[in-house]
Scaffold this motif. Structure first.
Motif, mmCIF file in Angstrom:
data_model
loop_
_atom_site.group_PDB
_atom_site.id
_atom_site.type_symbol
_atom_site.label_atom_id
_atom_site.label_comp_id
_atom_site.label_asym_id
_atom_site.label_seq_id
_atom_site.Cartn_x
_atom_site.Cartn_y
_atom_site.Cartn_z
ATOM 1 N N UNK A 19 16.152 1.500 70.674
ATOM 2 C CA UNK A 19 15.184 0.580 70.071
ATOM 3 C C UNK A 19 15.904 -0.625 69.485
ATOM 4 N N UNK A 20 15.360 -1.860 69.700
ATOM 5 C CA UNK A 20 14.273 -2.200 70.613
ATOM 6 C C UNK A 20 14.596 -1.752 72.048
ATOM 7 N N UNK A 21 13.543 -1.667 72.880
ATOM 8 C CA UNK A 21 13.741 -1.205 74.251
ATOM 9 C C UNK A 21 14.921 -1.950 74.873
ATOM 10 N N UNK A 22 15.868 -1.199 75.407
ATOM 11 C CA UNK A 22 17.142 -1.786 75.830
ATOM 12 C C UNK A 22 17.561 -1.245 77.189
ATOM 13 N N UNK A 23 18.387 -2.047 77.860
ATOM 14 C CA UNK A 23 19.002 -1.646 79.116
ATOM 15 C C UNK A 23 20.398 -1.092 78.837
ATOM 16 N N UNK A 24 20.796 -0.148 79.659
ATOM 17 C CA UNK A 24 22.197 0.270 79.687
ATOM 18 C C UNK A 24 22.829 -0.305 80.937
ATOM 19 N N UNK A 25 23.506 -1.459 80.825
ATOM 20 C CA UNK A 25 24.068 -2.141 81.990
ATOM 21 C C UNK A 25 25.449 -1.576 82.289
ATOM 22 N N UNK A 26 25.594 -1.044 83.498
ATOM 23 C CA UNK A 26 26.864 -0.432 83.901
ATOM 24 C C UNK A 26 27.433 -1.224 85.071
ATOM 25 N N UNK A 27 28.684 -1.642 84.937
ATOM 26 C CA UNK A 27 29.363 -2.345 86.019
ATOM 27 C C UNK A 27 30.744 -1.742 86.199
ATOM 28 N N UNK A 28 31.314 -1.953 87.375
ATOM 29 C CA UNK A 28 32.629 -1.407 87.676
ATOM 30 C C UNK A 28 33.465 -2.478 88.352
ATOM 31 N N UNK B 32 22.572 -6.062 70.919
ATOM 32 C CA UNK B 32 22.576 -4.603 71.083
ATOM 33 C C UNK B 32 21.362 -3.978 70.414
ATOM 34 N N UNK B 33 21.024 -2.740 70.780
ATOM 35 C CA UNK B 33 19.935 -2.039 70.092
ATOM 36 C C UNK B 33 20.325 -1.734 68.651
#
Length: 784
Positions: free
Chosen positions: A147-156, A67-68
């Motif tokens: 930070x660090x540069x991160x994705x917000x991964x969204x799934x359903x 995680x960030x």
């Protein structure tokens, strides 16, 4: 830097090929790490090299699922442009479930549309349910300063009929690739060290060098003129190479002045003359090494190195390996890699490199994509506008500041904006900043075309060696031998001879087939005893139904002797079952059932009979044109087919057909160039024969002949068919012209009418040479 590694999949160790244990080299930002992988296993206590069937590879430098550690983000709900009504206030990277729930429920319009949000946290993920969970809600992470540069991964996904949405924040990898082609090691090479000549009665011998890279592991030979040496390998030293060359000429001398490079001297009766370079022909080589590149020129690594001299990150290599028909996920290797801050950067270079792309910022960032650059033409197109941003950074990657910028309204017949309606500024040779619009552009409101004014063109580089082109070296060697023979028998002067137009004009080897439908087995001879007797493939019988019904939107339950037609206007996916793969049934296609499963079926003409598409098999297809089949030419096609049914509670049948088809082309808009529209197969085959499938392997022999000749000064085609060695006329199925396609198929598979629940077994068939034709392979020939 490129390194060849041997990876032991049993204990996850790695070593340099032919060397010691591998430790990743220290990298400097901007370096490319290129790894070529070979694999080892421990078998009976011995470490041996293995060939793995790798379906996919992923390699990354960076933390996995980490995680960030700081920063904020917001969530946009719905598919519209981001506004205060559908986008939450920014929340912290470690926001609690209650904090996120409060931020989402503060959006009154969202709550009114989807219902109040319930949020809870599980194993580092935030789970959300909107209202009763009856619909899937479009969600997007925006205003991302994590930070660090991160994705917000969204799934359903649905759980007990309710839509659950999962948000997981994950650090982006420092480097990543999933492209890993198999690349052959460099082939041996020959270079000239000294040219042979005679200078003032001083005889100078020709010397050529033969270099073998350590990574090469195949066999090769050397061609001198039109003759070749015996096979050689990496293990052969100067003595073995000299012995092989001296079989061609006793004057060859071979020494080893430099490790890995042998000098070949043209001495004896060859001294004093110059020679063409010896040709190296790779004859055998193991499959190429699985090769991939990890580049460290990435925004996230540059950001990490702003405040520290170096970072240590894990290198992960993960594989999907196919074993016994199953795909296994394997972590092949994990090592820590050190990446250091660069001492020299692009701005110091005389020739500027491409700028590394900047990380996400409050400006909308539009990245360069390779699929938008046409080879040989330098321009870049994109759309801009999202309802909130007014400044757009466009990475066009054209490597020049000499640009022409065109902005127009993104609609049919849209107006082209004048220069005073927007501002365009070069921030580098690869990035253009556009701003200054009178109003905030709405979603994709403007289309932008950026073109360079210079003559720069991009071309794709193909670096294949001749050894990588399957069969090329053998073909060239055979062709060279033929040319040499012709040169020996042809007169050196005088007019060219005239040959009679008789003999073999064409020979096509048909594919050798030895397969069991739906059963994945290791290569080798067919062994009926090795076939499983449990969990066998479904045998799908024909369905005879005169009351075809429309396929409903929700697939129906399997029902014996039923047929549905897809009239939805789009393809419908039918799930797999009983080793039969899933199928995409096209619009107006048919779905049948034997009571166990649904499967795609093919209608026989306009009859009420429908046959399983999974059992339709094309044995071969090829094209004949009027330059192949000239007047007085005879196309002779013969083959044998062995088919049997194993471990089944019934008998079955196939129909073997040989068909010809016309090769059709588009004719409009006139004038139009040469093209291929489709092949239209004749409704009347040259041959159609029912064969019975039983546990007994029966060899059936079939063939077709098509002759072209003048009959009363008219160009005429005739056709014959052969069943089990007996020829008979088949002019009802002959082609219309000498330009046609021909194919053989197995079609209309059906079983006896037995209990469908017991219909399992294996169908095996082989294609080989016809017993009546002789030879080891099935062929199609044209003779005159």
């Amino acid at each position: 830097m490129k390194q060849y590694l041997s990876v032991n999949l049993a204990d996850r160790t790695a070593s340099l090929v032919g060397g010691a244990t591998w430790t990743p080299p220290d990298l400097t930002f901007g370096d490319d790490l290129v790894l070529a992988l070979r694999f080892e296993k421990i078998i009976d206590g011995q470490t041996v090299e293995t060939s793995e069937n790798v379906a996919a590879l992923w390699a990354a430098i960076g933390e996995i699922d980490a995680p960030p550690v700081q920063g904020k983000f917001a969530i946009k709900v719905g598919s519209g442009a981001s506004t205060g009504a559908n986008t939450t206030q920014e929340v912290n990277y470690d926001v609690s479930a209650t904090g996120l729930q409060t931020a989402l429920n503060a959006l009154a319009a969202t709550v009114a549309t989807y219902g109040a949000v319930k949020t809870w946290k599980v194993d580092g993920s935030l789970l959300m349910r909107f209202g009763t969970g009856s619909v899937e809600v479009p969600l997007l992470v925006v205003d991302n300063t994590l930070w660090p540069i991160s994705f917000g991964r969204i799934s359903a996904y649905q759980l007990d009929g309710q839509w659950i949405h999962e948000l997981r924040l994950q650090q982006a990898p420092g480097a990543f690739t999933d492209a890993a082609p198999r690349v052959l090691p460099p082939a041996p090479t020959v270079a000239r060290v000294r040219a042979g000549e005679v200078v003032d009665d001083l005889i100078i011998t020709e010397v050529q060098s033969l270099t073998l890279q350590r990574e090469f592991r195949g066999t090769y030979d050397l061609t001198f003129g039109t003759v070749r040496t015996d096979l050689l390998s990496q293990e052969d030293g100067p003595e073995e190479v000299q012995a092989a060359l001296q079989k061609l000429n006793a004057g060859f001398l071979v020494t080893l002045p430099i490790s890995g490079t042998m000098n070949i001297e043209f001495a004896g009766d060859m001294a004093g003359n110059g020679y063409d370079l010896l040709e190296v022909n790779v004859r055998q080589a193991p499959e190429g090494d699985l090769t991939f590149t990890l580049t460290t020129r990435r925004a996230i690594l540059a950001a990490m190195l702003r405040t520290q001299e170096e970072v240590t990150l894990p290198l992960h290599i993960r594989l999907n390996i196919v074993e016994d028909g199953e795909v296994k996920d394997v972590v092949a290797l994990r090592r820590d890699v050190i990446i250091r801050r660069p001492l020299i950067w692009d701005d110091l270079a005389t020739v500027q490199d491409i700028d590394w792309l900047q990380p996400p910022s409050p400006k909308d960032y539009i990245p360069f994509t390779l699929d938008q650059v046409i080879t040989g033409t330098q321009h870049y197109t994109t759309t801009i506008g999202d309802g909130s941003a007014t400044t757009f950074a466009i990475a066009h990657n054209l490597a020049t500041e000499s640009l022409h910028v065109n902005v127009r309204e993104n609609v049919s017949g849209g107006r082209i904006l004048r220069d005073n309606e927007f501002t365009a500024v070069n921030t580098s040779a690869n990035v253009l900043m556009i701003s200054g619009f009178a109003t905030t552009p709405t979603a994709a409101q403007y289309a932008v075309v950026i073109s360079s004014s210079g003559p720069i063109s991009a071309f794709l580089a193909h670096t294949h060696t001749m050894g990588q082109i399957v069969g090329l070296l053998d073909y060239l060697s055979d062709l060279s031998g033929r040319v040499t023979t012709l040169e020996e028998i042809l007169p050196s002067t005088g007019p060219a001879g005239t040959a009679d137009t008789t003999g073999t004009g064409l020979e096509i080897e048909l594919p050798e087939i030895n397969t069991t439908l739906f059963y994945v087995a290791a290569p080798g001879d067919f062994d009926p005893a090795a076939l499983p007797v449990r969990n066998m493939a479904y045998l799908l019988p024909a369905v005879h139904d005169s009351t075809v019904t429309t396929l409903p939107g929700t697939l129906p339950a399997p029902a014996a002797a039923s047929v549905w037609q897809n009239t939805s206007g789009t393809a419908v996916l039918i799930s797999s079952g009983g080793h039969i793969k899933s199928a995409s049934v096209a619009d107006q296609g048919y779905v049948g059932s034997d009571g166990r499963t649904l499967y795609e079926v093919v209608r026989s003409g306009t009859s009420n009979s429908f046959y399983a598409a999974a059992f339709e098999r094309t044995l071969f297809t090829f094209e004949i044109n009027d330059k192949m089949l000239r007047l007085n030419g005879l196309l002779d096609l013969q083959f044998s087919l062995v088919a049997q049914l194993l471990n089944a509670p019934c008998q079955a049948q196939w129909i073997v057909v040989i068909e010809v088809g016309s090769i059709d082309a588009d004719t409009t808009p006139s004038p139009i160039g040469l093209n291929l529209k489709k092949i239209t197969w004749s409704a009347t085959p040259i041959l159609s024969q029912v064969i019975l499938l039983s546990p007994l392997a029966v060899k059936h022999t079939f063939g077709a002949r098509i002759r072209r000749k003048l009959v009363s000064l008219v160009d005429t085609l005739t056709a014959d068919r052969m069943r089990y060695g007996v020829w008979e006329g088949a002019n009802d199925g002959k082609p219309a012209t000498a330009n046609f396609a021909i194919r053989a198929r197995l079609t209309q598979f059906d079983t006896e009418n037995v209990d469908a629940t017991t219909l399992r077994g294996w169908v095996h068939y082989e294609l080989s040479a016809a017993a009546t034709a002789g030879g080891s392979k099935a062929t199609a020939t044209i003779t005159y």
